[in-house]
Structure formats: C-alpha cells, structure tokens
Design an enzyme around this catalytic site. Structure first.
Site, PDB file in Angstrom:
ATOM      1  N   LYS A 145      -9.913   1.338  15.027  1.00  0.00           N
ATOM      2  CA  LYS A 145      -8.543   1.627  15.497  1.00  0.00           C
ATOM      3  C   LYS A 145      -8.518   1.671  17.026  1.00  0.00           C
ATOM      4  CE  LYS A 145      -6.430   2.207  11.466  1.00  0.00           C
ATOM      5  NZ  LYS A 145      -5.453   1.254  10.960  1.00  0.00           N
TER       6      LYS A 145
ATOM      7  N   ASN B  83     -10.354  10.849  -1.980  1.00  0.00           N
ATOM      8  CA  ASN B  83     -11.109  11.532  -0.919  1.00  0.00           C
ATOM      9  C   ASN B  83     -10.272  12.605  -0.249  1.00  0.00           C
ATOM     10  OD1 ASN B  83     -13.435   9.882  -1.028  1.00  0.00           O
ATOM     11  ND2 ASN B  83     -12.289   8.246  -0.007  1.00  0.00           N
TER      12      ASN B  83
ATOM     13  N   THR C 156      -7.471   9.942  13.624  1.00  0.00           N
ATOM     14  CA  THR C 156      -8.936   9.975  13.580  1.00  0.00           C
ATOM     15  C   THR C 156      -9.550   9.550  14.923  1.00  0.00           C
ATOM     16  OG1 THR C 156     -10.793   9.445  12.135  1.00  0.00           O
ATOM     17  CG2 THR C 156      -9.391   7.629  12.737  1.00  0.00           C
TER      18      THR C 156
ATOM     19  N   ASP D 224      -4.775 -12.834   2.777  1.00  0.00           N
ATOM     20  CA  ASP D 224      -5.620 -12.005   3.634  1.00  0.00           C
ATOM     21  C   ASP D 224      -5.250 -12.216   5.102  1.00  0.00           C
ATOM     22  OD1 ASP D 224      -8.053 -11.055   5.065  1.00  0.00           O
ATOM     23  OD2 ASP D 224      -8.811 -10.858   3.021  1.00  0.00           O
TER      24      ASP D 224
ATOM     25  N   GLY E 178       0.821  -1.213   0.000  1.00  0.00           N
ATOM     26  CA  GLY E 178       0.000   0.000   0.000  1.00  0.00           C
ATOM     27  C   GLY E 178       0.853   1.259   0.000  1.00  0.00           C
TER      28      GLY E 178
ATOM     29  N   SER F 295      -4.361   5.874  13.967  1.00  0.00           N
ATOM     30  CA  SER F 295      -4.697   7.096  13.225  1.00  0.00           C
ATOM     31  C   SER F 295      -5.130   8.218  14.154  1.00  0.00           C
ATOM     32  CB  SER F 295      -5.831   6.777  12.250  1.00  0.00           C
ATOM     33  OG  SER F 295      -6.382   7.957  11.744  1.00  0.00           O
TER      34      SER F 295
ATOM     35  N   TYR G 136     -14.509   3.542  11.073  1.00  0.00           N
ATOM     36  CA  TYR G 136     -13.065   3.339  10.838  1.00  0.00           C
ATOM     37  C   TYR G 136     -12.268   3.659  12.107  1.00  0.00           C
ATOM     38  CZ  TYR G 136      -8.370   4.692   9.267  1.00  0.00           C
ATOM     39  OH  TYR G 136      -7.002   4.838   9.152  1.00  0.00           O
TER      40      TYR G 136
END
Ligand code: NAD
Ligand code: UFG
Length: 348
Positions: free
Chosen positions: A162, A208, A136, A63, A10, A134, A158
């Site tokens: 976390k 986004n 967030t 996965d 990623g 994060s 989300y």
C-alpha cells in the site's frame, strides 16, 4: 458519470457499487472473483430491478494484471461512446498473515496490478482515481488518534504494498501536476453490512478479523471468540480499533467523487474511519445488547503484530470531503447480524 470499479464484487466494492448505482452512476465492475462470489452481482442486479433503478451495471471477469484486458476495457469504452470518467480501484489482496507467507504474490497483484491500471489510465487520458489504502501503513505506533501526517511504517508486506502504491501516486502527480486527480483513502476497520441484508462480508475460510468472527460465533459457525489479549495498556485491557459502518465508508467514496470533480488536479491521502475507538470487550457487549445474542469468548495471548490502540483522526475527510460517518456501533451490530442471519453460509 461512468465509473470503473475494480474489485467491485468484494466486501467493500459491492457496497460502493450499490450506492453508485442508486445515485445514478453507471458502473463497470472488473473483478477476478478470486475472493468474491458472482452471486454478489446477481443480488445487486435484483436490488436494482426491484427498486426500478435504471443505472447500468456491467461486469468484466478478469485480472488487473492483464494489460491487454485493461486496454480493451478502455478502448471499447471509447468506441462505444461511453468513456470511463473515473476509476475506483479496490482490486487486490488484503490478508496480513497471507502476505507474510506469500509476499511476492502481494507485490505482484497489488503493486503491479495498480501500475498496469495507471499505465492504461494514462494512455487513455483518464486521470481521476480513488484508491483503497489502509491504516495498516501507520504501523505499530501507539499515538492516537492517527492523522494523515502520522509516521508511515508498515510492519507487513501487505502494508508495504500500500505504501509503494502511495509512493507511485506521489511520483506520478509530481511528474504531471496538471492532470491527475487522485485520492488515496486510508480505511480503518470497515464492518457491518448493507441494511437490506443482501450484501455483506463473506470471508473464505475462518475469518481473521474480529467482526466477521463474532457474527459467525453468534450464528453457531464458530464455537467461541478468541480475545487476543486482555493485558493491553487500554481502559479494559483489550485492543482498541476504529470500526466504521461499511455504508458510511462507501458514502466516503461518493463524497470523494464530488471532491475530484471540483478539482483541476489533486493528490490527497485521507483517513476514512469513525474517529472513535472501541475495545474488543466493548464490541462484544454492544453486539450482545443490540442483537440479544450471547457471545462466548476466551482470553488468549496477544496476536503478533497487533497494537493496543488504533483509531483515526478524521478531520481531513470532514473538511475536504464534507463527509461524516453517521451510523452508530449499535447500527453496525444490527446490520451485521441481519446479514449473518439472512445468509448463515454467506453467498454460498
Ligand atoms: P475483498 O477481498 O472482499 O475485495 C477485493 C476484490 O478484489 C475481490 O472481489 C477479489 O476477487 C478482487 N481481486 C483480487 N485480486 C484481483 C486481481 N488480480 N484482479 C482483479 N480482481 C481482483 O476485500 P475488501 O475488504 O473489499 O477490500 C477492498 C480493498 O480495500 C482492498 O484493496 C483492501 O486492501 C482494502 N482495504 C480493506 C480493508 C478491510 O478491512 N476490509 C481495510 C483497509 C483496506
Ligand atoms: N481480535 C480478537 N479476536 C479475533 C480477531 C481480532 O480479539 O478473533 C482483536 C484484535 O487483536 C484487535 C481487534 O480485535 O485488537 C481488531 O482486529 P481485526 O483483525 O478485526 O482488525 P485489525 O485492526 O487487526 O486489522 C484490520 C485489517 C488490516 C487493516 C487494519 C486497518 O485486517 O488489514 O484493519 O485497516 F490494515
């Protein structure tokens, strides 16, 4: 050392992988490639060949929710006498808006995936972990800068995942204090790209986030940038965030490995940001200045869930990890634009 890097193909993982390999670590990437391209791996391999770097990069496509696969990875590593010394865990889903629509998917991938990983690490006595948390999780508060003891109050699924994972770390560490070495790194806004232009951020569909949207406007893939609000209670009315160069963020993980190696046991939650706040208008101006591009924009209403201002207090990272971000906003713009110019359509 040999590192298992989940989510290693990623945006953030690829930059950490490159840095680890350059510094002599062997890296085993585990990624489902659900949000990344296999070209990332080819590019990293080419980079290593060109620079004659001998560190070993292996990739497993799979996965993190697949327990049997995780078990095989750890048992093979023991059989082949190349044990996994530490795990950097980034695999997961990260879209705030998508998490509002598909919350269970986020709990499944992020929380159950991490639980599987921890169970397997415990079984194979691998106790060193760096996790991608994060900013967030700090939610809507307008108190800045945000230190690690700031109130935790996520406002989307989300962020909830976390927090759930960080809570799992608390319980685990308290149960087994002599063994686990865990750092949960709370990223602010990672942006920019590797200076080589070989790897960078390549969002699927319309971005986004501000920075990739802006570079796509600059290259002509988007018509104009929508600025979400010019009436925030900030110096110029636009939202303020903490943009950190992706290479600085990756360096934070290297510093964290040194920190974990110096400890017998630990559990730390650490902000990784630049420690500085820039407004959307400042970002546009700096990007135009650094690259010579013009960024047409229009003012729109505020985006749901946004806050006026969010930037990090990074004193803990400086003190504990001996790490400090080195790259300026100018460098972020130059490297981000270099990546976009060399790869107008990303990896495809
Ligand atoms: P990314 O989507 O580019 O990378 C995540 C990687 O995980 C992708 O390569 C994807 O294919 C892989 N993946 C997803 N689900 C998987 C699964 N079930 N099994 C195996 N692999 C899987 O995102 P990123 O920006 O590099 O973020 C990495 C981590 O950092 C994420 O956990 C994200 O929540 C966190 N984070 C990112 C930001 C940001 O702004 N980019 C900010 C804070 C935290
Ligand atoms: N913005 C615009 N136009 C856009 C996109 C963003 O004006 O097209 C503004 C936003 O309103 C905000 C700022 O630019 O003021 C930054 O927005 P981003 O979407 O780039 O970043 P956020 O801080 O909102 O969120 C990001 C990730 C979250 C993560 C958070 C903290 O998307 O997942 O950083 O790490 F939690």
């Amino acid at each position: 050392m040999r590192i298992l890097l989940t989510g290693g193909s990623g945006f953030i993982g690829s930059h950490i992988a490159l840095l680890l390999l350059e510094r002599g670590f062997d890296v085993l990437i585990l990624d489902s490639f659900i949000n990344s391209s296999y070209n990332v791996i080819y590019r990293i391999e080419n980079y290593l060949d060109n620079k004659k770097i001998n560190s070993k990069l292996e990739t497993v496509v799979g996965d993190i929710r697949n327990k049997k696969l995780l078990n095989n990875i750890f048992s093979d590593s023991i059989k082949e006498e190349k044990p996994i010394d530490a795990v950097i865990h980034l695999a997961g889903l990260k879209s705030v808006s998508d998490s509002l629509i598909n919350p269970l998917h986020y709990w499944d991938v992020n929380v159950l995936g991490t639980l599987n990983l921890l169970l397997t690490m415990k079984e194979f006595e691998c106790y060193s972990l760096i996790f991608s948390s994060s900013a967030t999780i700090y939610g809507l508060s307008d108190t800045v800068p945000m230190a690690e003891d700031h109130k935790i109050s996520p406002i989307n699924p989300y962020g909830q995942t976390k927090v759930a994972i960080e809570n799992m770390f608390h319980d685990l560490y308290n149960s087994n204090i002599n063994f686990w070495k865990i750092c949960s790194l709370r990223y602010f806004n990672p942006v920019g790209a590797h200076p080589s232009g070989l790897i960078g951020e390549d969002p699927i569909g319309n971005p986004n986030n501000l920075f990739p949207f802006l570079t796509q406007v600059a290259i002509g893939r988007q018509k104009l940038l929508k600025v979400f609000g010019d009436n925030w209670d900030t110096k110029d009315g636009s939202g303020i965030r903490d943009y950190i160069h992706i290479v600085d963020l990756a360096e934070g993980h290297l510093a964290c490995i040194d920190y974990l190696n110096s400890k017998d046991a630990c559990l730390e939650f650490i902000n990784l940001g630049s420690g500085k706040g820039y407004s959307v208008f400042q970002i546009i101006r700096q990007f135009e200045l650094s690259t010579g591009c013009q960024i047409p924009f229009s003012i729109q209403s505020r985006r749901d869930g946004d806050v006026a201002e969010c930037y990090a207090d990074i004193s803990k990272a400086r003190k504990l990890l001996g790490w400090t971000p080195l790259k300026s906003l100018d460098q972020i713009c130059i490297d981000g634009w270099n990546w976009q110019m060399k790869n107008p359509n990303g990896y495809s």
